[in-house]
Design a protein around this motif. Sequence first.
Motif, PDB file in Angstrom:
ATOM      1  N   PHE A  71      -4.783  -9.078   9.038  1.00 35.26           N
ATOM      2  CA  PHE A  71      -3.955 -10.669   8.590  1.00 35.26           C
ATOM      3  C   PHE A  71      -3.963 -10.720   7.153  1.00 35.26           C
ATOM      4  O   PHE A  71      -2.876 -11.183   6.475  1.00 35.26           O
ATOM      5  CB  PHE A  71      -4.701 -11.875   8.847  1.00 35.26           C
ATOM      6  CG  PHE A  71      -4.518 -12.233  10.335  1.00 35.26           C
ATOM      7  CD1 PHE A  71      -3.576 -13.047  10.876  1.00 35.26           C
ATOM      8  CD2 PHE A  71      -5.549 -11.853  11.013  1.00 35.26           C
ATOM      9  CE1 PHE A  71      -3.423 -13.481  11.939  1.00 35.26           C
ATOM     10  CE2 PHE A  71      -5.510 -12.157  12.616  1.00 35.26           C
ATOM     11  CZ  PHE A  71      -4.152 -12.804  13.132  1.00 35.26           C
ATOM     12  N   VAL A  72      -4.631  -9.710   6.292  1.00 36.79           N
ATOM     13  CA  VAL A  72      -4.227  -9.341   4.694  1.00 36.79           C
ATOM     14  C   VAL A  72      -3.377  -8.322   4.654  1.00 36.79           C
ATOM     15  O   VAL A  72      -3.771  -7.129   5.010  1.00 36.79           O
ATOM     16  CB  VAL A  72      -5.602  -9.294   4.038  1.00 36.79           C
ATOM     17  CG1 VAL A  72      -5.294  -8.983   2.714  1.00 36.79           C
ATOM     18  CG2 VAL A  72      -6.722 -10.114   4.428  1.00 36.79           C
ATOM     19  N   PRO A  73      -2.276  -8.671   4.205  1.00 40.33           N
ATOM     20  CA  PRO A  73      -1.110  -7.546   4.012  1.00 40.33           C
ATOM     21  C   PRO A  73      -1.487  -6.499   3.454  1.00 40.33           C
ATOM     22  O   PRO A  73      -2.080  -6.678   2.347  1.00 40.33           O
ATOM     23  CB  PRO A  73      -0.005  -8.567   3.420  1.00 40.33           C
ATOM     24  CG  PRO A  73      -0.136  -9.966   3.569  1.00 40.33           C
ATOM     25  CD  PRO A  73      -1.808  -9.824   3.557  1.00 40.33           C
ATOM     26  N   ILE A  74      -0.986  -5.386   3.714  1.00 37.74           N
ATOM     27  CA  ILE A  74      -1.065  -3.837   3.041  1.00 37.74           C
ATOM     28  C   ILE A  74      -2.476  -3.318   2.904  1.00 37.74           C
ATOM     29  O   ILE A  74      -2.792  -2.514   3.392  1.00 37.74           O
ATOM     30  CB  ILE A  74      -0.432  -4.271   1.558  1.00 37.74           C
ATOM     31  CG1 ILE A  74       1.231  -4.358   1.809  1.00 37.74           C
ATOM     32  CG2 ILE A  74      -0.481  -2.817   0.788  1.00 37.74           C
ATOM     33  CD1 ILE A  74       1.836  -4.668   0.360  1.00 37.74           C
ATOM     34  N   VAL A  75      -3.377  -4.275   2.372  1.00 38.41           N
ATOM     35  CA  VAL A  75      -4.773  -3.682   2.311  1.00 38.41           C
ATOM     36  C   VAL A  75      -5.845  -4.027   3.344  1.00 38.41           C
ATOM     37  O   VAL A  75      -6.830  -3.308   3.584  1.00 38.41           O
ATOM     38  CB  VAL A  75      -5.576  -4.094   0.987  1.00 38.41           C
ATOM     39  CG1 VAL A  75      -4.393  -3.335  -0.301  1.00 38.41           C
ATOM     40  CG2 VAL A  75      -5.491  -5.474   0.751  1.00 38.41           C
ATOM     41  N   GLN A 108      -3.387   3.042  12.404  1.00 32.51           N
ATOM     42  CA  GLN A 108      -2.614   2.304  11.419  1.00 32.51           C
ATOM     43  C   GLN A 108      -1.361   3.126  11.085  1.00 32.51           C
ATOM     44  O   GLN A 108      -0.354   2.189  10.741  1.00 32.51           O
ATOM     45  CB  GLN A 108      -3.373   2.633  10.227  1.00 32.51           C
ATOM     46  CG  GLN A 108      -4.927   1.499  10.203  1.00 32.51           C
ATOM     47  CD  GLN A 108      -5.586   1.394   9.008  1.00 32.51           C
ATOM     48  OE1 GLN A 108      -5.508   2.170   7.914  1.00 32.51           O
ATOM     49  NE2 GLN A 108      -6.606   0.592   8.960  1.00 32.51           N
ATOM     50  N   GLN A 109      -1.202   4.515  11.382  1.00 33.81           N
ATOM     51  CA  GLN A 109       0.221   4.942  11.241  1.00 33.81           C
ATOM     52  C   GLN A 109       1.186   4.335  12.250  1.00 33.81           C
ATOM     53  O   GLN A 109       2.348   4.016  11.900  1.00 33.81           O
ATOM     54  CB  GLN A 109       0.134   6.164  11.215  1.00 33.81           C
ATOM     55  CG  GLN A 109      -0.389   6.998  10.129  1.00 33.81           C
ATOM     56  CD  GLN A 109       0.265   6.920   8.685  1.00 33.81           C
ATOM     57  OE1 GLN A 109       1.421   7.078   8.628  1.00 33.81           O
ATOM     58  NE2 GLN A 109      -0.342   6.488   7.708  1.00 33.81           N
ATOM     59  N   MET A 130      10.299  -7.243  -1.302  1.00 32.66           N
ATOM     60  CA  MET A 130      10.078  -8.664  -1.178  1.00 32.66           C
ATOM     61  C   MET A 130       8.438  -9.119  -0.929  1.00 32.66           C
ATOM     62  O   MET A 130       7.969  -9.830  -1.538  1.00 32.66           O
ATOM     63  CB  MET A 130      10.986  -9.414  -0.546  1.00 32.66           C
ATOM     64  CG  MET A 130      12.184  -9.712  -1.236  1.00 32.66           C
ATOM     65  SD  MET A 130      12.524 -10.144  -3.026  1.00 32.66           S
ATOM     66  CE  MET A 130      11.242 -11.579  -2.717  1.00 32.66           C
ATOM     67  N   VAL A 131       8.117  -8.211   0.095  1.00 34.41           N
ATOM     68  CA  VAL A 131       6.778  -8.495   0.705  1.00 34.41           C
ATOM     69  C   VAL A 131       5.762  -8.184  -0.436  1.00 34.41           C
ATOM     70  O   VAL A 131       4.756  -8.839  -0.758  1.00 34.41           O
ATOM     71  CB  VAL A 131       6.273  -7.745   2.052  1.00 34.41           C
ATOM     72  CG1 VAL A 131       5.054  -7.620   2.370  1.00 34.41           C
ATOM     73  CG2 VAL A 131       7.232  -8.290   3.228  1.00 34.41           C
ATOM     74  N   ILE A 132       6.010  -6.906  -1.124  1.00 30.31           N
ATOM     75  CA  ILE A 132       5.020  -6.469  -2.181  1.00 30.31           C
ATOM     76  C   ILE A 132       5.267  -7.234  -3.285  1.00 30.31           C
ATOM     77  O   ILE A 132       4.258  -7.542  -3.969  1.00 30.31           O
ATOM     78  CB  ILE A 132       5.569  -4.991  -2.462  1.00 30.31           C
ATOM     79  CG1 ILE A 132       5.374  -4.002  -1.355  1.00 30.31           C
ATOM     80  CG2 ILE A 132       4.657  -4.408  -3.797  1.00 30.31           C
ATOM     81  CD1 ILE A 132       5.954  -2.605  -1.361  1.00 30.31           C
ATOM     82  N   ALA A 150       1.159 -15.453   0.963  1.00 28.25           N
ATOM     83  CA  ALA A 150       2.368 -14.928   0.275  1.00 28.25           C
ATOM     84  C   ALA A 150       3.464 -14.543   1.046  1.00 28.25           C
ATOM     85  O   ALA A 150       4.671 -15.133   1.131  1.00 28.25           O
ATOM     86  CB  ALA A 150       2.243 -14.023  -0.758  1.00 28.25           C
ATOM     87  N   VAL A 151       3.254 -13.702   2.163  1.00 30.17           N
ATOM     88  CA  VAL A 151       4.204 -13.173   2.993  1.00 30.17           C
ATOM     89  C   VAL A 151       4.991 -14.286   3.915  1.00 30.17           C
ATOM     90  O   VAL A 151       6.246 -14.429   4.009  1.00 30.17           O
ATOM     91  CB  VAL A 151       3.844 -12.077   3.887  1.00 30.17           C
ATOM     92  CG1 VAL A 151       4.809 -11.827   4.909  1.00 30.17           C
ATOM     93  CG2 VAL A 151       3.324 -10.968   3.029  1.00 30.17           C
ATOM     94  N   PRO A 152       3.983 -15.283   4.515  1.00 27.51           N
ATOM     95  CA  PRO A 152       4.695 -16.368   5.321  1.00 27.51           C
ATOM     96  C   PRO A 152       5.614 -17.348   4.470  1.00 27.51           C
ATOM     97  O   PRO A 152       6.553 -17.694   4.681  1.00 27.51           O
ATOM     98  CB  PRO A 152       3.324 -17.327   5.779  1.00 27.51           C
ATOM     99  CG  PRO A 152       2.173 -16.199   5.736  1.00 27.51           C
ATOM    100  CD  PRO A 152       2.734 -15.286   4.680  1.00 27.51           C
TER     101      PRO A 152
END
Length: 179
Positions: A71-75, A108-109, A130-132, A150-152
Amino acid sequence: KIWRFLVRLFPVNARWSLSDAGEASWATLGSYVRATVVVAFIDAIGIGLAMAILNVPFPLPLAALVFLGAFVPIVGAGISGTVAVLVALVDQGLVIALIALGAVILVQQIESHLLQPLIMGRAVAIHPLMVIIGIAAGVVLAGIIGALVAVPIVAVLNTAVRFLVLKRREPPPDAVVVA
């Protein structure tokens, strides 16, 4: 009721457009949450299954950690996957830890290059840049909580703005057309 109250605060001629934009944004938020849950669940199943096959202790708690981390984007998924690999290293040794690392990277890939574009792309149309930028702004403004929401928020604002811009191009039903 709250939404209707807020819409009534705006001028009468803007209320319908604003109400429609809000409803479209709410639908986008629901789609985002559903897509995130599906992707997180698939991540958790993949990594949990790999840990169970490799006989790493606590495969279910590790799968739950991966689910929550997704649920935590990217990391988030990367950090929770790293925890699973470290548990494998401590309990099973270097060889099993390397196999676990390979499994985590593979899952993850698949998630990043197949599931995210297919599932999330259909649910919410947001450019990756925009997500970043949204996540960076969220971290600066509100730390970890900001990164989570942030993303939502970007998705909802994107839908609302697009809806209002497209609605503006259409003439109102009572407009007089001059030829």
